[in-house]
Design a protein around this motif. Structure first.
Motif, PDB file in Angstrom:
ATOM      1  N   SER A  72       0.865  -1.188   0.000  1.00 56.52           N
ATOM      2  CA  SER A  72       0.000   0.000   0.000  1.00 56.52           C
ATOM      3  C   SER A  72       0.891   1.224   0.000  1.00 56.52           C
ATOM      4  O   SER A  72       1.638   1.453   0.946  1.00 56.52           O
ATOM      5  N   TYR A  73       0.817   2.058  -1.081  1.00 57.05           N
ATOM      6  CA  TYR A  73       1.684   3.216  -1.190  1.00 57.05           C
ATOM      7  C   TYR A  73       0.985   4.291  -2.003  1.00 57.05           C
ATOM      8  O   TYR A  73       0.013   4.053  -2.705  1.00 57.05           O
ATOM      9  N   ASN A  74       1.539   5.479  -1.918  1.00 54.36           N
ATOM     10  CA  ASN A  74       1.018   6.612  -2.669  1.00 54.36           C
ATOM     11  C   ASN A  74       1.762   6.697  -4.003  1.00 54.36           C
ATOM     12  O   ASN A  74       2.924   6.297  -4.109  1.00 54.36           O
ATOM     13  N   ALA A  75       1.078   7.215  -5.015  1.00 52.74           N
ATOM     14  CA  ALA A  75       1.668   7.276  -6.353  1.00 52.74           C
ATOM     15  C   ALA A  75       2.963   8.075  -6.367  1.00 52.74           C
ATOM     16  O   ALA A  75       3.868   7.811  -7.160  1.00 52.74           O
ATOM     17  N   HIS A  76       3.065   9.093  -5.469  1.00 52.66           N
ATOM     18  CA  HIS A  76       4.284   9.900  -5.423  1.00 52.66           C
ATOM     19  C   HIS A  76       5.479   9.098  -4.900  1.00 52.66           C
ATOM     20  O   HIS A  76       6.626   9.493  -5.083  1.00 52.66           O
ATOM     21  N   ASP A  77       5.187   8.003  -4.178  1.00 52.59           N
ATOM     22  CA  ASP A  77       6.274   7.188  -3.627  1.00 52.59           C
ATOM     23  C   ASP A  77       6.569   5.952  -4.510  1.00 52.59           C
ATOM     24  O   ASP A  77       7.325   5.064  -4.117  1.00 52.59           O
ATOM     25  N   GLU A  78       5.928   5.908  -5.660  1.00 48.63           N
ATOM     26  CA  GLU A  78       6.093   4.756  -6.561  1.00 48.63           C
ATOM     27  C   GLU A  78       7.541   4.552  -7.010  1.00 48.63           C
ATOM     28  O   GLU A  78       8.015   3.395  -7.090  1.00 48.63           O
ATOM     29  N   PRO A  79       8.340   5.592  -7.288  1.00 51.05           N
ATOM     30  CA  PRO A  79       9.752   5.349  -7.691  1.00 51.05           C
ATOM     31  C   PRO A  79      10.525   4.557  -6.651  1.00 51.05           C
ATOM     32  O   PRO A  79      11.297   3.658  -6.992  1.00 51.05           O
TER      33      PRO A  79
END
Length: 968
Positions: free
Chosen positions: A814-821
């Protein structure tokens, strides 16, 4: 910080608005649901008693009425509608008023009464239609009045009486038809047939003859007959039709004052004892003939305006009547009374020579009157007390008032030892010597007011008048009351000295008046502050009147010598209208000593306030009048010591409200008059604070015509125990309504709509406040609860629709799109590439076309673990919030190690508290921190591997998840 302060200020402002709204709602609800004793008011009348009183009297006088009011209570016994402009009485005007005993409609413009208008007045006993414009009495006018005993029709324009007008008045005892335009006795013939008729007044009409054959052929029961001021040419009695007649008034009868007398038998008028022949111009030849008709019965004869030249003839003829005892010779221009004038009147007990021109009486004028009891010489021109008075030892009453007597001598009343009543007021007496009344030992009433003496000069000090009960000294020039002036009047009960010039009352002035009950000192010039010794000795005084003097005080402070401290029996105290500026202040102990006081009248004193201790000395006070003062504001404290107060008058006191009644403990107050003030509204609390109220008058106030008075208006329109006098005349004073608008004309129906609008608006405001309050302070707690509830619903749905998932993945990320990298570059290569875990990522593994929430639920429950990659962006994301709440719910539901927290940033604990209760969760569980891994990332990945390897143990059994280890 600035934003937080702004939020807190807004929150405080919202709370204050909320409290104010709640208070307004509560007060308005009280106005609607509290129901004190409901008021009632008649549109144009007042009820002198309560609605339950068996002798109720309704008064509608001087109201400019054009018709009979339609709201008169059916239980009324006495109805007074006099002095109005009513012209027509309709058949329905008195419908259902079946218990009325007395009906007064005098002084109107009534010219017609519909037939049967009085049919419902079956118990009526007295009907007054005097001073109207009736011209005809119709046959059906008095239908239904079988119990009527008194009928007044005087001062109308009646010319015609129908033959059957009086046929139903069988119980009539008194009929007054004075001052009408009747010409023929036959018109009243039917009424004369009733044996119950006792008094008949037909004076000032147009009758030219009075003959017995015109009125009746049988004996009548008349006792009083008045035919005065008619142009009678003949008075003829040829039969015994008036055997019971006792009083006959023939004054001013006959054309040009002449009257032909024809009574064939003296026995026809043998019961007449009172005869009035004022102004009858009979010749001397007829005098004996007239008086012989009453020779056996006449006791009282009144002769008015007969002329001095005929006095001797009339008195001689009258005094020969054996039973004559009272002779009145009024306004006959008598200048002198000689011995011969009254020589034959030796049996008289009362002689009235008032209203003449007497200047002198012969010393032997009353020589023969040895039985004279009452002598009236008032309204003449006597300059001294006639010497002849001294010889009237039998005299008990003497009137010398309104003459020109300028001196009293010590011998004026010698030998009058039996005199009990003496009137000598309105003369020119300059002084009174102490010997003047020394012989009047039985005198009980002395009226010597309106003279010119300045002092009493010891006239009542010597105790000669020990029997005197009433002394009237009004209207004189007295300036000082000296010590012992009334010392000898031990039996005096009433002392009247109003309208003098008294400015000084010495201590001991009333010494000796131990039995005095009434003391009247009004309209003088008393300015000196009264002391306790001023009224010393008046132990039985009940009533004291000090009104219209010049008494004043400079403060409300206590007096060193309270003026009434010795008057423990006083029941009535009147001090209104002190001139020129008023009393201004009422000292706090002004009423000290008045423990028996029942009535206190203190109006028009220019008082601005009442000290709380004003009435602590008068616990029995029943009636208080403090009208015409300038209070503006009253507090309840002064009224607490007088719980028995029954009547309160506060007219013209400039009061803006009656809120002082709340807490005043006036539980027995029944009458309240607050006219001519500045009242704008009446609240239910003010009415409920006086539960015994039965009469309230509020006319001439500044009532506001809006919904703030809706309760009061509805209360006025109801009917119960409290009479609101002249309520239909109350006018609106606020400028938003037209002039002369009446308070009761206001339509209060829209007020309920306004109330509903107010409630709705209040609810919206309250809801907005609550939402705002929640948003600023509890937003994330609500969101947390909401997501937790959604998680519960999805969990329940999953359990019902499918079997437990065996798990296709080791972990859901579970993560936010901004933390995808970071997830793709760091997390995914380590966990999947190096450690071989099967991971579920939403962009890669969610089933296309399926609802997002279903995908999240399946992913969390389909994986052994959930790894939450937490950053500030993550905490602000709606879908991330749902994911962590769903994972948290699974943790709470299964009580197993299923949740791993990985922080990508160092976030202080105080910043975590608003977000999903993250702070509490962090305190309970061990978490991994990527920033703290520093130069040893291997340890971080090793710990994460160990966390993923733990399988079905509980959180307490796994040291990595129990909180025993803290983050790197």
């Amino acid at each position: 910080m600035e934003l937080r302060n702004t939020t807190m200020a807004a929150r405080r402002s919202g709370a204050a608005y909320y409290q104010q709204s709640v208070a307004q709602c509560f007060l308005l609800c009280c106005c609607i649901f509290v129901n004190p004793g409901i008021g009632y008011s008649l549109k144009n009348c007042t009820v002198r008693e309560t609605l339950d009183d068996p002798n109720m009297k309704v008064v509608c006088t001087m109201r400019k009425l054009q018709a009979i009011p339609d709201d008169i209570p059916q239980k009324v016994r006495t109805l007074d509608i006099s002095c109005n402009n009513i012209a027509l009485i309709k058949k329905s005007d008195f419908k259902d008023l079946m218990v009325v005993n007395i009906l007064n409609m005098s002084s109107n413009q009534i010219c017609f009464v519909e037939g049967g208008a009085f049919l419902d007045l079956v118990t009526l006993k007295e009907l007054n239609l005097a001073d109207n414009k009736l011209t005809t009495l119709t046959e059906d006018l008095f239908l239904g009045l079988g119990n009527l005993s008194v009928l007044r029709l005087d001062n109308n324009l009646i010319k015609t009486i129908a033959s059957l007008s009086f046929h139903c008045l069988s119980n009539l005892q008194k009929l007054n038809l004075t001052r009408n335009r009747l010409k023929f006795l036959k018109d009243i013939h039917p009424i004369l047939q009733f044996t119950n008729l006792q008094e008949l007044f037909i004076g000032f009409n147009r009758f030219t003859t009075f003959q017995s054959q015109e009125i009746s052929n049988t004996s009548m029961g008349l006792q009083v007959l008045d035919v005065s001021s008619n142009p009678l040419g003949v008075f003829r009695i040829t039969g015994d039709v008036l055997p019971h007649l006792q009083t006959l008034n023939l004054s001013f009868s006959g054309p040009n004052g002449s009257l032909e007398w024809d009574v064939l038998n003296s026995s026809f008028l043998s019961s007449v004892s009172i005869l009035n022949l004022n102004g009858v111009n009979m010749s001397s030849d007829w005098v004996d003939m007239v008086l012989q008709s009453f020779n056996s019965s006449l006791k009282q004869l009144t002769l008015y305006n007969i002329g001095e030249e005929r006095i001797k003839t009339f008195t001689d003829a009258a005094c020969r009547i054996p039973k004559l005892r009272v002779l009145r010779l009024l306004q006959s221009n008598i200048l002198f009374v000689s011995e011969e004038m009254l020589q034959s009147c030796n049996k008289l007990t009362e002689l009235d020579l008032s209203n003449n021109l007497l200047t002198e009486l012969s010393n032997s004028s009353f020589k023969s009157m040895t039985q004279l009891d009452t002598l009236n010489l008032g309204k003449n021109r006597l300059s001294s007390v006639p010497n002849v008075i001294r010889n009237l030892q039998s005299l008990h009453q003497l009137d010398l008032s309104v003459n020109n007597i300028n001196k009293l001598h010590c011998s004026d009343f010698v030998n009058l030892t039996g005199l009990s009543i003496l009137h000598i007021y309105h003369n020119k007496i300059p002084n009174i010597e102490g010997c003047v009344f020394q012989h009047l030992r039985d005198l009980k009433v002395l009226n010597i007011g309106t003279n010119k003496f300045l002092t009493l000069a010891g006239a009542f000090k010597n105790g000669f008048q020990q029997q005197l009960e009433i002394l009237d000294l009004r209207g004189g020039l007295l300036e000082t009351l000296s010590n012992g002036d009334f010392k000898g009047l031990t039996s005096l009960q009433s002392l009247v000295m109003y309208n003098n010039k008294i400015s000084v009352i010495e201590n001991g002035a009333f010494e000796g008046l131990g039995n005095l009950i009434n003391l009247h000192l009004a309209s003088n010039k008393i300015t000196r502050v009264l002391t306790g010794d001023t009224f010393k000795g008046l132990t039985k005084l009940k009533e004291l009147n000090l009104s219209s003097n010049r008494i004043s005080y400079e403060t409300q402070g206590e007096l060193n010598y309270p003026p009434f401290c010795l008057l423990s029996s006083l029941e009535i105290l009147i001090i209104f209208s002190q001139h020129p500026a008023g009393m201004i202040y009422l000292p706090s102990n002004f009423l000290k000593g008045l423990k028996s006081l029942l009535v206190f009248n203190a109006k028009n004193l220019n008082i601005r306030s009442l000290h709380p201790n004003t009435f602590i000395y008068t616990p029995k006070l029943l009636s208080l009048d403090i009208s015409l003062n300038e209070f503006r504001v009253l507090s309840p404290e002064p009224f607490l010591p007088v719980p028995r107060l029954n009547q309160l008058f506060l007219s013209k006191a400039q009061l803006p409200s009656l809120d002082f009644l709340i807490g005043a403990n006036l539980t027995q107050l029944s009458l309240l008059k607050v006219t001519n003030n500045a009242l704008t509204a009446i609240s239910p609390e003010e009415i409920t604070s006086i539960p015994a109220l039965s009469y309230i008058e509020l006319k001439y106030n500044a009532f506001i015509c809006d919904c703030s008075n809706s309760w009061f208006i509805n209360w006025l329109k109801e009917s119960n125990k409290i009479q609101v006098v002249y309520a239909y005349d109350y006018e609106c004073k606020n400028p938003v309504v037209p002039k002369d608008t009446k308070l009761l004309e206001l339509d209060t129906n829209y007020c309920s709509i306004s109330f509903l609008c107010f409630i709705s608006t209040t609810c919206v405001v309250l809801f907005t406040l609550i939402v705002s309050y929640t948003y600023h302070l509890l937003r994330w707690q609500v969101v947390y609860a909401y997501y937790l509830f959604l998680a519960y619903l999805h969990d329940t749905k999953r359990r019902k629709t499918c079997a437990p998932h065996k798990g296709q993945y080791d972990a859901f990320i579970s993560y936010n799109a901004h933390d995808e990298p970071w997830v793709l570059r760091e997390l995914l290569p380590k966990l999947e590439g190096e450690q071989g875990w099967r991971l579920c990522l939403h962009h890669r593994d969610f089933q296309p076309g399926k609802p997002i929430m279903d995908n999240i639920t399946d992913a969390i429950y389909g994986c052994r673990k959930t790894i939450c990659v937490i950053s500030r962006r993550y905490l602000e994301s709606e879908w991330c919030s749902r994911e962590i709440q769903m994972a948290n719910f699974r943790l709470l539901d299964e009580q197993k190690d299923v949740l791993i927290l990985v922080f990508l940033e160092d976030i202080p604990a105080q910043e975590l508290s608003p977000y999903h209760r993250m702070r509490r969760l962090v305190k309970k569980r061990t978490y991994l921190s990527w920033p703290r891994a520093g130069e040893h990332p291997g340890v971080f990945w090793e710990k994460l591997r160990l966390a993923l390897e733990t399988r079905n143990c509980t959180a307490e059994e796994n040291p990595l998840l129990s909180g025993e280890e803290r983050p790197l």
